[in-house]
Design a protein around this motif. Structure first.
Motif, PDB file in Angstrom:
ATOM      1  N   SER A 182      -7.224   8.886  -5.792  1.00 45.28           N
ATOM      2  CA  SER A 182      -6.500   9.809  -6.657  1.00 45.28           C
ATOM      3  C   SER A 182      -5.128  10.144  -6.092  1.00 45.28           C
ATOM      4  N   ASN A 183      -4.216  10.479  -6.987  1.00 47.05           N
ATOM      5  CA  ASN A 183      -2.948  11.092  -6.585  1.00 47.05           C
ATOM      6  C   ASN A 183      -2.776  12.434  -7.295  1.00 47.05           C
ATOM      7  N   LEU A 184      -3.899  13.115  -7.509  1.00 51.27           N
ATOM      8  CA  LEU A 184      -3.912  14.401  -8.194  1.00 51.27           C
ATOM      9  C   LEU A 184      -4.044  15.539  -7.189  1.00 51.27           C
ATOM     10  N   GLY A 185      -2.962  16.234  -6.917  1.00 50.35           N
ATOM     11  CA  GLY A 185      -2.986  17.452  -6.125  1.00 50.35           C
ATOM     12  C   GLY A 185      -3.767  17.350  -4.832  1.00 50.35           C
ATOM     13  N   LYS A 186      -4.693  18.279  -4.635  1.00 50.40           N
ATOM     14  CA  LYS A 186      -5.418  18.371  -3.365  1.00 50.40           C
ATOM     15  C   LYS A 186      -6.354  17.192  -3.137  1.00 50.40           C
ATOM     16  N   PHE A 187      -6.648  16.419  -4.183  1.00 53.35           N
ATOM     17  CA  PHE A 187      -7.523  15.260  -4.022  1.00 53.35           C
ATOM     18  C   PHE A 187      -6.759  14.012  -3.564  1.00 53.35           C
ATOM     19  N   SER A 188      -5.438  14.115  -3.406  1.00 53.07           N
ATOM     20  CA  SER A 188      -4.589  12.930  -3.257  1.00 53.07           C
ATOM     21  C   SER A 188      -4.884  12.103  -2.018  1.00 53.07           C
ATOM     22  N   ASN A 189      -5.097  10.810  -2.237  1.00 50.85           N
ATOM     23  CA  ASN A 189      -5.084   9.822  -1.160  1.00 50.85           C
ATOM     24  C   ASN A 189      -4.304   8.585  -1.590  1.00 50.85           C
ATOM     25  N   LEU A 190      -3.502   8.747  -2.667  1.00 55.26           N
ATOM     26  CA  LEU A 190      -2.645   7.690  -3.188  1.00 55.26           C
ATOM     27  C   LEU A 190      -1.247   8.266  -3.415  1.00 55.26           C
ATOM     28  N   PRO A 191      -0.210   7.411  -3.449  1.00 56.05           N
ATOM     29  CA  PRO A 191       1.144   7.915  -3.683  1.00 56.05           C
ATOM     30  C   PRO A 191       1.299   8.476  -5.096  1.00 56.05           C
ATOM     31  N   GLY A 192       2.114   9.499  -5.198  1.00 54.56           N
ATOM     32  CA  GLY A 192       2.358  10.142  -6.491  1.00 54.56           C
ATOM     33  C   GLY A 192       3.137  11.413  -6.267  1.00 54.56           C
ATOM     34  N   ARG A 193       2.850  12.448  -7.071  1.00 53.96           N
ATOM     35  CA  ARG A 193       3.585  13.701  -6.958  1.00 53.96           C
ATOM     36  C   ARG A 193       3.275  14.438  -5.655  1.00 53.96           C
ATOM     37  N   SER A 194       2.084  14.265  -5.123  1.00 59.38           N
ATOM     38  CA  SER A 194       1.684  15.011  -3.927  1.00 59.38           C
ATOM     39  C   SER A 194       1.872  14.219  -2.640  1.00 59.38           C
ATOM     40  N   LEU A 195       1.825  12.899  -2.706  1.00 59.28           N
ATOM     41  CA  LEU A 195       2.009  12.037  -1.538  1.00 59.28           C
ATOM     42  C   LEU A 195       3.135  11.056  -1.820  1.00 59.28           C
ATOM     43  N   ALA A 196       4.090  10.980  -0.919  1.00 57.29           N
ATOM     44  CA  ALA A 196       5.192  10.029  -1.082  1.00 57.29           C
ATOM     45  C   ALA A 196       4.717   8.618  -0.758  1.00 57.29           C
ATOM     46  N   ALA A 197       5.452   7.636  -1.252  1.00 53.49           N
ATOM     47  CA  ALA A 197       5.167   6.251  -0.877  1.00 53.49           C
ATOM     48  C   ALA A 197       5.301   6.119   0.633  1.00 53.49           C
ATOM     49  N   GLY A 198       4.316   5.484   1.241  1.00 53.92           N
ATOM     50  CA  GLY A 198       4.346   5.319   2.687  1.00 53.92           C
ATOM     51  C   GLY A 198       3.769   6.472   3.476  1.00 53.92           C
ATOM     52  N   ALA A 199       3.271   7.498   2.784  1.00 49.87           N
ATOM     53  CA  ALA A 199       2.685   8.648   3.491  1.00 49.87           C
ATOM     54  C   ALA A 199       1.464   8.215   4.283  1.00 49.87           C
ATOM     55  N   GLU A 200       1.259   8.854   5.426  1.00 48.69           N
ATOM     56  CA  GLU A 200       0.148   8.479   6.298  1.00 48.69           C
ATOM     57  C   GLU A 200      -1.203   8.617   5.612  1.00 48.69           C
ATOM     58  N   ARG A 201      -1.362   9.649   4.778  1.00 47.14           N
ATOM     59  CA  ARG A 201      -2.658   9.912   4.156  1.00 47.14           C
ATOM     60  C   ARG A 201      -2.938   8.980   2.977  1.00 47.14           C
ATOM     61  N   SER A 202      -1.971   8.172   2.608  1.00 44.29           N
ATOM     62  CA  SER A 202      -2.169   7.268   1.480  1.00 44.29           C
ATOM     63  C   SER A 202      -3.024   6.070   1.880  1.00 44.29           C
ATOM     64  N   VAL A 203      -4.030   5.792   1.081  1.00 43.80           N
ATOM     65  CA  VAL A 203      -4.864   4.611   1.309  1.00 43.80           C
ATOM     66  C   VAL A 203      -4.005   3.349   1.330  1.00 43.80           C
ATOM     67  N   LEU A 204      -3.014   3.277   0.447  1.00 43.02           N
ATOM     68  CA  LEU A 204      -2.197   2.064   0.346  1.00 43.02           C
ATOM     69  C   LEU A 204      -1.380   1.825   1.606  1.00 43.02           C
ATOM     70  N   THR A 205      -0.956   2.902   2.273  1.00 42.33           N
ATOM     71  CA  THR A 205      -0.193   2.743   3.515  1.00 42.33           C
ATOM     72  C   THR A 205      -1.030   2.029   4.565  1.00 42.33           C
ATOM     73  N   ALA A 206      -2.255   2.471   4.728  1.00 40.21           N
ATOM     74  CA  ALA A 206      -3.136   1.843   5.717  1.00 40.21           C
ATOM     75  C   ALA A 206      -3.449   0.401   5.333  1.00 40.21           C
ATOM     76  N   LEU A 207      -3.688   0.146   4.049  1.00 34.68           N
ATOM     77  CA  LEU A 207      -4.027  -1.204   3.614  1.00 34.68           C
ATOM     78  C   LEU A 207      -2.862  -2.160   3.830  1.00 34.68           C
ATOM     79  N   ARG A 208      -1.653  -1.674   3.594  1.00 37.83           N
ATOM     80  CA  ARG A 208      -0.492  -2.563   3.736  1.00 37.83           C
ATOM     81  C   ARG A 208      -0.297  -3.005   5.187  1.00 37.83           C
ATOM     82  N   GLU A 209      -0.784  -2.199   6.103  1.00 43.61           N
ATOM     83  CA  GLU A 209      -0.599  -2.494   7.530  1.00 43.61           C
ATOM     84  C   GLU A 209      -1.813  -3.194   8.141  1.00 43.61           C
ATOM     85  N   THR A 210      -2.813  -3.509   7.314  1.00 41.55           N
ATOM     86  CA  THR A 210      -4.064  -4.072   7.819  1.00 41.55           C
ATOM     87  C   THR A 210      -4.383  -5.373   7.095  1.00 41.55           C
TER      88      THR A 210
END
Length: 578
Positions: A182-210
């Motif tokens: 999700s990228n919805l508020g407190k549930f966010s683990n994807l980029p969007g309004r609450s998490l910027a692209a490349g944010a550490e907590r983003s699932v996609l950030t970790a996947l891109r580096e693995t």
């Protein structure tokens, strides 16, 4: 003096209320229904589709066996307290099953509801649960192996396409097995309004580096499935899996159903790995959808605001000018000095709208408005509010289209701010009366609606005007809306919707032609109800016809270079006597 209250409790409160209702049940079937639907707020098929395969098996057997239900002590209860097969409700609104002897899987927080009380617990239940879990796991692992064999650059391209879509669209909240994304508020683990692209907590950030071979199978399934989904139509297609499981089998079934609905042959991907088969189905789906659009099909979406689930539909019959509400047709007739041509061809209707604008240009402004055109826009929305029993009707757009022309430097166009846009908000008579003598509260409420819509025009502008690749540019933009929406329970997540009680809504995106190119979503028409009955499809059709007229008026005004100066915060205070 009584102050009008529009704010609703919001999603967290609804989850807690549904949990309390579920705990009061004596039968498992009742507790399951209340929890899965958040006590009737989410369609049951959507609520059940949020569960994993094993959970669906468990709940179906419990219902068929007429199992009883014993509530837990409430939110403070330990997940394994009391033993037995436990039902829990997560903060994201998903019903989960925790079989006896296990602990909740996945990262979601959840409050226990109670345990299933079997008259005779089926001996096969454990085996069926294990089998369902294995079936789901095998699906995910097969997709994972396929992705791990792909070229690393192609894997990164999928991640980047998914990330780009998520940054430029409304929030998503979907599930893959026991995990949520999700990228919805407190549930966010994807980029969007609450998490910027490349944010550490983003699932996609970790996947891109693995390397893909080291991903969790659920993460691989998420990337492959979501990439196929956003490739099957417009990127906002991702929202059609909000609130439900995004698994390979369910996605394949969805894509086949869409292709059939579009009237195209469904390709047979037999022999292809699951990932490749999903890509093939997505490509066929996108092509079939584009063909229907070229053929004039009228698309719209049904939205459940609590689950954020959206579903594309196609109108069975074409829209007709005779579906325009009679009071609105009467307003247009009076403004043009001749009857509205409800039975005429589109060209005649366009000419009628041009006549309306031409006559308005020659008239003196009515009291409270800078021009007769602005006064007419307000009457148009006010009349529509009365005709369709709305609390509020509004329309947004640029104050001037001249500043959008390509002759202006890119740095000037991209520097446009929300003050360069307007939103005309007209209250229904009954809604305005609810504020009684508190005209200041009415003005604040309408001004708040207007401010948010001005922001929306600014937010969509780069995509509406095809500026997304320009330099200088800005990254903060959303895909311009293309499809009409009918939404219920919209007052659950969006902060503005919660605060100002936007419960049921219709949105009709509108565009005009500028410099020879169609500019989608540059304007829109919105109708809302803060309480009472949901909008029906007939309301949506009438609003879509009204929106087509509104777009013709905007086109005629733009062609004449008319500007809008009213409808800022000060105007609402002055007009409503605050």
């Amino acid at each position: 003096m009584t102050t009008m209250q529009l704010k609703t409790p919001g999603f967290d409160a609804q989850v807690k209320a549904a949990a309390e209702r579920a705990r009061a049940c004596g039968l498992a079937a009742d507790a399951i229904r209340i929890a899965a639907t958040l006590d009737g707020m989410v369609p049951e098929r959507i609520g059940r589709a949020a569960m994993g395969l094993g959970e669906r098996v468990y709940t179906e057997i419990a219902e068929s066996q007429v199992a009883g239900f014993a509530p837990t002590g409430g939110p403070g209860t330990s997940p394994d307290e009391g033993g037995g097969d436990l039902l829990v409700l997560t903060g994201t609104g998903r019903l989960r099953v925790v079989p006896a002897g296990t602990r909740p899987a996945g990262p979601e927080e959840a409050e226990p509801l109670g345990t299933l009380k079997w008259q005779n617990r089926p001996e096969s239940l454990g085996r069926l649960w294990a089998l369902a879990q294995d079936v789901q796991r095998i699906q995910f692992e097969e997709v994972h192996r396929w992705l791990a064999q792909q070229d690393a650059d192609r894997v990164r391209a999928r991640i980047d396409a998914v990330g780009h879509a998520l940054l430029h669209m409304a929030p998503v909240l979907l599930y893959v097995g026991d995990r949520f994304y999700s990228n919805l508020g407190k549930f966010s683990n994807l980029p969007g309004r609450s998490l910027a692209a490349g944010a550490e907590r983003s699932v996609l950030t970790a996947l891109r580096e693995t390397p893909a071979a080291r991903w969790a199978p659920e993460d691989a399934t998420f990337v492959v499935c979501l990439h196929a989904l956003i490739s099957s139509g417009s990127p906002v297609r991702a929202e059609e899996f909000n609130g439900v499981q995004l698994t390979p089998d369910l996605l394949a079934g969805f894509l086949r159903e869409r292709i059939e609905t579009y009237g195209a042959p469904v390709p047979d991907p037999a022999g292809l790995p699951t990932g490749a088969a999903l890509d093939a189905l997505a490509a066929a789906c996108a092509a079939a959808r584009a063909e229907r659009l070229r053929g004039g099909a009228v698309f719209y979406r049904e939205i459940n605001g609590a689950s954020l689930h959206k579903r594309e539909r196609i109108m069975a019959e074409p829209l007709g000018w005779d579906e325009l509400p009679a009071p609105v047709a009467g307003l247009l007739s009076d403004a043009a000095g001749r009857p509205f041509p409800a039975a005429a061809a589109p060209e005649r209707v366009r000419e009628h709208a041009e006549e309306v604008v031409a006559r308005l240009v020659g008239l003196a402004p009515t009291a409270g408005f800078t021009s007769a055109y602005e006064g007419f826009l307000h009457r148009f929305f006010e009349t529509l509010a009365g005709a369709l029993d709305c609390d509020v009707v509004m329309g947004r757009g640029p104050k001037s289209v001249a500043v959008l022309h390509s002759g202006h430097p890119a740095e000037d166009r991209i520097a446009l701010a929300t003050r360069d846009f307007y939103c005309c908000v007209a209250p229904g008579a009954a809604f305005a009366r609810k504020f009684a003598e508190d005209r200041a509260a009415l003005a604040r409420t309408l001004s708040a609606y207007s401010a948010r819509m001005r922001y929306n025009t600014w937010h969509y502008l780069p995509h509406s005007m095809s500026w997304t690749e320009e330099t200088p540019g800005r990254e903060d933009w959303f895909f311009a809306p293309m499809t009409a929406d009918i939404t219920n329970w919209s007052d659950q997540h969006h902060t503005g919707h919660v605060t100002f009680g936007v419960r049921h809504a219709l949105r009709i995106p509108l565009g005009i032609v500028l410099e020879g190119a169609y500019r989608p979503g540059l304007y829109d028409l919105r109708l809302l109800r803060t309480s009472g009955a949901e909008f029906e499809r007939a309301d949506l059709r009438a609003a879509m016809v009204a929106g087509r007229i509104q777009a013709l008026l905007h086109q005629a005004a733009a062609d004449r270079g008319l500007e809008v100066r009213d409808f800022d915060n000060g105007w609402y205070r002055d007009f409503h006597g605050a």
